[in-house]
Design a protein around this motif. Structure first.
Motif, PDB file in Angstrom:
ATOM      1  N   CYS A 194      13.130  41.879 -67.384  1.00 24.68           N
ATOM      2  CA  CYS A 194      13.059  42.166 -68.818  1.00 24.68           C
ATOM      3  C   CYS A 194      12.769  40.933 -69.664  1.00 24.68           C
ATOM      4  N   VAL A 195      12.745  39.780 -69.061  1.00 24.48           N
ATOM      5  CA  VAL A 195      12.405  38.514 -69.740  1.00 24.48           C
ATOM      6  C   VAL A 195      13.321  38.313 -70.962  1.00 24.48           C
ATOM      7  N   MET A 196      14.609  38.519 -70.766  1.00 20.97           N
ATOM      8  CA  MET A 196      15.567  38.322 -71.857  1.00 20.97           C
ATOM      9  C   MET A 196      16.962  38.172 -71.276  1.00 20.97           C
ATOM     10  N   ILE A 197      17.900  37.818 -72.144  1.00 19.62           N
ATOM     11  CA  ILE A 197      19.318  37.821 -71.821  1.00 19.62           C
ATOM     12  C   ILE A 197      20.048  38.296 -73.064  1.00 19.62           C
ATOM     13  N   ASP A 198      20.946  39.285 -72.889  1.00 17.43           N
ATOM     14  CA  ASP A 198      21.609  39.886 -74.040  1.00 17.43           C
ATOM     15  C   ASP A 198      22.967  40.418 -73.603  1.00 17.43           C
ATOM     16  N   VAL A 199      23.678  41.031 -74.532  1.00 12.96           N
ATOM     17  CA  VAL A 199      24.988  41.625 -74.266  1.00 12.96           C
ATOM     18  C   VAL A 199      24.866  43.122 -74.506  1.00 12.96           C
ATOM     19  N   PHE A 200      25.315  43.958 -73.549  1.00 16.11           N
ATOM     20  CA  PHE A 200      25.071  45.401 -73.590  1.00 16.11           C
ATOM     21  C   PHE A 200      26.352  46.212 -73.396  1.00 16.11           C
ATOM     22  N   PRO A 201      27.258  46.239 -74.353  1.00 14.09           N
ATOM     23  CA  PRO A 201      28.417  47.121 -74.205  1.00 14.09           C
ATOM     24  C   PRO A 201      27.998  48.585 -74.220  1.00 14.09           C
ATOM     25  N   THR A 202      28.419  49.322 -73.222  1.00 11.79           N
ATOM     26  CA  THR A 202      28.016  50.726 -73.140  1.00 11.79           C
ATOM     27  C   THR A 202      28.901  51.628 -73.991  1.00 11.79           C
ATOM     28  N   SER A 203      29.911  51.050 -74.641  1.00 10.69           N
ATOM     29  CA  SER A 203      30.717  51.802 -75.598  1.00 10.69           C
ATOM     30  C   SER A 203      30.005  51.932 -76.935  1.00 10.69           C
ATOM     31  N   ASN A 204      28.889  51.227 -77.110  1.00  8.92           N
ATOM     32  CA  ASN A 204      28.105  51.249 -78.351  1.00  8.92           C
ATOM     33  C   ASN A 204      26.757  51.912 -78.115  1.00  8.92           C
ATOM     34  N   ALA A 235      26.365  32.821 -69.217  1.00  9.49           N
ATOM     35  CA  ALA A 235      27.139  31.605 -68.977  1.00  9.49           C
ATOM     36  C   ALA A 235      26.897  31.030 -67.587  1.00  9.49           C
ATOM     37  N   GLY A 236      25.959  31.619 -66.847  1.00 11.05           N
ATOM     38  CA  GLY A 236      25.620  31.106 -65.528  1.00 11.05           C
ATOM     39  C   GLY A 236      24.293  30.378 -65.568  1.00 11.05           C
ATOM     40  N   ASP A 237      24.325  29.082 -65.416  1.00 12.91           N
ATOM     41  CA  ASP A 237      23.110  28.264 -65.462  1.00 12.91           C
ATOM     42  C   ASP A 237      22.488  28.230 -64.070  1.00 12.91           C
ATOM     43  N   VAL A 238      21.635  29.226 -63.790  1.00 14.44           N
ATOM     44  CA  VAL A 238      20.957  29.343 -62.502  1.00 14.44           C
ATOM     45  C   VAL A 238      19.488  29.681 -62.757  1.00 14.44           C
ATOM     46  N   PRO A 239      18.621  29.398 -61.807  1.00 12.12           N
ATOM     47  CA  PRO A 239      17.176  29.582 -62.062  1.00 12.12           C
ATOM     48  C   PRO A 239      16.764  31.017 -62.361  1.00 12.12           C
ATOM     49  N   GLU A 240      17.429  32.014 -61.790  1.00  9.93           N
ATOM     50  CA  GLU A 240      17.007  33.407 -61.969  1.00  9.93           C
ATOM     51  C   GLU A 240      17.921  34.167 -62.929  1.00  9.93           C
ATOM     52  N   MET A 241      18.479  33.474 -63.910  1.00  5.65           N
ATOM     53  CA  MET A 241      19.327  34.094 -64.922  1.00  5.65           C
ATOM     54  C   MET A 241      18.503  35.004 -65.826  1.00  5.65           C
ATOM     55  N   GLY A 242      19.053  36.182 -66.159  1.00  7.70           N
ATOM     56  CA  GLY A 242      18.367  37.077 -67.080  1.00  7.70           C
ATOM     57  C   GLY A 242      18.602  38.540 -66.765  1.00  7.70           C
ATOM     58  N   THR A 243      18.186  39.408 -67.679  1.00  6.31           N
ATOM     59  CA  THR A 243      18.372  40.855 -67.566  1.00  6.31           C
ATOM     60  C   THR A 243      17.244  41.469 -66.729  1.00  6.31           C
ATOM     61  N   LYS A 244      17.620  42.385 -65.834  1.00  5.78           N
ATOM     62  CA  LYS A 244      16.622  43.044 -64.993  1.00  5.78           C
ATOM     63  C   LYS A 244      16.970  44.518 -64.838  1.00  5.78           C
ATOM     64  N   GLN A 265      11.043  48.055 -70.112  1.00  2.00           N
ATOM     65  CA  GLN A 265      10.379  47.844 -71.397  1.00  2.00           C
ATOM     66  C   GLN A 265      11.171  48.474 -72.542  1.00  2.00           C
ATOM     67  N   GLU A 266      11.786  49.622 -72.281  1.00  2.00           N
ATOM     68  CA  GLU A 266      12.650  50.232 -73.291  1.00  2.00           C
ATOM     69  C   GLU A 266      13.845  49.327 -73.590  1.00  2.00           C
ATOM     70  N   LEU A 267      14.401  48.759 -72.545  1.00  2.00           N
ATOM     71  CA  LEU A 267      15.550  47.877 -72.724  1.00  2.00           C
ATOM     72  C   LEU A 267      15.162  46.636 -73.520  1.00  2.00           C
ATOM     73  N   PHE A 268      14.004  46.083 -73.224  1.00  2.00           N
ATOM     74  CA  PHE A 268      13.537  44.913 -73.967  1.00  2.00           C
ATOM     75  C   PHE A 268      13.346  45.249 -75.450  1.00  2.00           C
ATOM     76  N   ALA A 269      12.877  46.452 -75.735  1.00  2.00           N
ATOM     77  CA  ALA A 269      12.698  46.864 -77.127  1.00  2.00           C
ATOM     78  C   ALA A 269      14.034  46.987 -77.853  1.00  2.00           C
ATOM     79  N   MET A 270      15.139  47.126 -77.107  1.00  2.00           N
ATOM     80  CA  MET A 270      16.483  47.243 -77.690  1.00  2.00           C
ATOM     81  C   MET A 270      17.148  45.887 -77.903  1.00  2.00           C
ATOM     82  N   ARG A 271      16.462  44.795 -77.562  1.00  2.00           N
ATOM     83  CA  ARG A 271      17.101  43.478 -77.607  1.00  2.00           C
ATOM     84  C   ARG A 271      17.665  43.194 -79.004  1.00  2.00           C
ATOM     85  N   GLY A 272      18.856  42.635 -78.994  1.00  2.00           N
ATOM     86  CA  GLY A 272      19.505  42.269 -80.236  1.00  2.00           C
ATOM     87  C   GLY A 272      20.163  43.419 -80.974  1.00  2.00           C
ATOM     88  N   GLN A 273      20.119  44.636 -80.423  1.00  3.07           N
ATOM     89  CA  GLN A 273      20.661  45.803 -81.124  1.00  3.07           C
ATOM     90  C   GLN A 273      21.992  46.296 -80.558  1.00  3.07           C
TER      91      GLN A 273
END
Length: 482
Positions: A194-204, A235-244, A265-273
């Motif tokens: 997804c070429v991103m990193i975000d926080v995804f609480p499923t309660s929201n 918080a994990g500094d590793v080469p393959e960090m990110g959302t998939k 792609q749908e998930l990427f469109a939700m970034r920051g929301q």
């Protein structure tokens, strides 16, 4: 059928000053073959779930070591290698086996190993050969690496955040193994970055609807065996960090990749929301004071479940400065203060320094005259079907404020953290819990409102400002135009 199972798991915040060695596993869960309790424990749920499956099917279950350490910083090299080699030796001694189900977290980092889970899975594959099924369950706050995908037949991640479904996903893994052994399915994994990193609480929302759609697709499309959103772990500094996005199909890589790309792609469109609205301590306490209780304030970034110490005092100091009463804090990690209170005994009144010992950005230690209300030895709270140790613990009272002090780091999962000390959460105006979102399922039924508070800087919660050395830089929000 002879099936081998084991677990080796922790979540590594590579920026945390707290290191993990064998003592950290022993404090949380370190069970040698046959010693795992019947109660499941998050990433080790494959053990008790596997026992039930194998009994029902008449299979022989060979249990290896099961090890879980509460999240913190890097794992000592010798500790990882000792536990890894212990499991591999047990597997080698059990050969031949017809399948392996392993419980992992997915965000472990050890000294000298940026991908311990990939290392372990690759070594298991080398022992069992190319044709023996190998399935792993993982926490979505983790890293999906190419090495892991190449070694395993299927990776199954918890879908919910809070992780209320860890037993269900273990059930999925064992059911999939059964289908593989009967020749009904041949799992193939397809991955979208997804070429991103975000926080995804499923309660929201919108994440709640997204996960519900994942469940529906698994139910309605015959070729889809499993769908996972790998949130990533910032918080994990590793080469393959990110959302998939991971889709497991029955021998249909093309359909799996098309679906993974569509959902990714749908998930990427939700970034920051999806990330919860974060208040300052002043804003959170002002709002809570104006509401009828109990109001739950999450000290969300001093979350031991994300590898922090859990000893920040920023919100506590603000509450004291405001002379708030009928407020309870669960909890502050301070083994030294706990030891002092246990020596003093229940009912003692003493001058005590507590909290803010671990790192900058956690506030200042609190110096106060306190009453020791209750001391507990080897205390535990609940998390779904699990018992979560908090170690020796103490409830203190200072100027109308109650504070739980614990000696084994653990986030607040459940109101039982309060009730074991005789506190009725429903009778408090404000409850402050150290957790990002795992508390939500258990507290939502009793809370008049839940507020998320960003207090201090104990956790690297903004990737744009985090001093990564290994993580890629071409992902959102580090690169805004990604």
């Amino acid at each position: 059928m002879r099936i081998f199972t084991a677990a080796l798991a922790t979540e590594t915040n590579t920026f945390s000053p707290i290191r993990i060695d064998l003592r950290a596993f022993a404090a949380s869960l370190l069970a040698r073959p046959g010693e795992h309790p019947e109660t499941p424990t998050l990433c080790t749920a494959v053990i008790p779930v596997g026992r039930a499956h194998c009994r029902a099917k008449g299979w022989e279950l060979i249990e290896g070591t099961s090890a879980w350490a509460d999240p913190a910083g890097l794992v000592a090299k010798w500790t990882y290698e000792l536990l890894r080699d212990e499991i591999l030796d047990q597997l080698q001694g059990a050969m031949p086996v017809d399948g392996v189900v392993i419980g992992l977290h997915g965000a472990m980092v050890a000294e000298g190993y940026v991908d311990p889970e990939g290392d372990l899975l690759s070594r298991i594959r080398a022992v069992i050969g190319a044709d023996t099924p190998l399935i792993a369950t993982l926490d979505p706050h983790s890293h999906l690496t190419q090495r892991r995908a190449e070694a395993a037949d299927a990776l199954i991640y918890f879908k919910e955040f809070p992780h209320t479904d860890f037993v269900d996903r273990a059930e999925d893994a064992w059911a999939l193994l059964g289908d593989m052994l009967q020749g009904k399915v041949r799992p193939v994994m397809s991955i979208h970055d997804c070429v991103m990193i975000d926080v995804f609480p499923t309660s929201n929302q919108p994440m709640r609807s997204f996960v519900d759609r994942m469940f529906a697709l698994e139910r309605d499309r015959a070729e889809v065996l499993s769908i996972s959103t790998v949130h990533g772990f910032m918080a994990g500094d590793v080469p393959e960090m990110g959302t998939k996005l991971l889709v497991v199909t029955n021998d249909d890589a093309a359909a799996g990749q098309a679906l993974a790309d569509e959902l990714g792609q749908e998930l990427f469109a939700m970034r920051g929301q999806s990330r919860s609205t974060e208040l300052t301590p002043a804003e959170a306490l002002d709002k809570a004071a104006a509401l009828k209780g109990p109001v739950v304030i999450a000290d969300m970034w001093d979350n031991p479940g994300g590898g922090t110490a859990g000893d920040a005092t920023v919100i506590l100091q603000d509450a004291m400065d405001r002379n708030l009463t009928n407020i309870a804090f669960g909890s502050i990690w301070d083994p030294v203060a706990v030891q002092i209170c246990h020596a003093a005994g229940e009912g003692a009144v003493l001058d005590l320094r507590l909290g803010a010992k671990s790192a900058p950005g956690t506030g200042n230690p609190i110096d106060a005259r306190v009453e020791v209300v209750r001391n507990l030895k080897s205390a535990q709270q609940k998390f779904g079907a699990s018992d979560v140790p908090i170690g020796d613990a103490t409830l203190i009272r200072l100027d109308g404020i109650e504070v739980i002090l614990n000696s084994t780091r653990a986030q607040c999962f459940d109101p039982s953290l309060f009730t074991i000390f005789g506190i009725d959460p429903a009778m408090r105006d404000i409850l402050v819990v150290k957790s990002t979102n795992h508390f939500h399922a258990a507290f939502a039924p009793i809370a008049t409102e839940i507020l998320y508070c960003s207090a201090g800087t104990p956790y690297p919660n903004d990737p744009r400002c985090t001093p990564y050395r290994l993580a890629r830089r071409d992902i959102w929000p580090i690169q805004e135009t990604a």
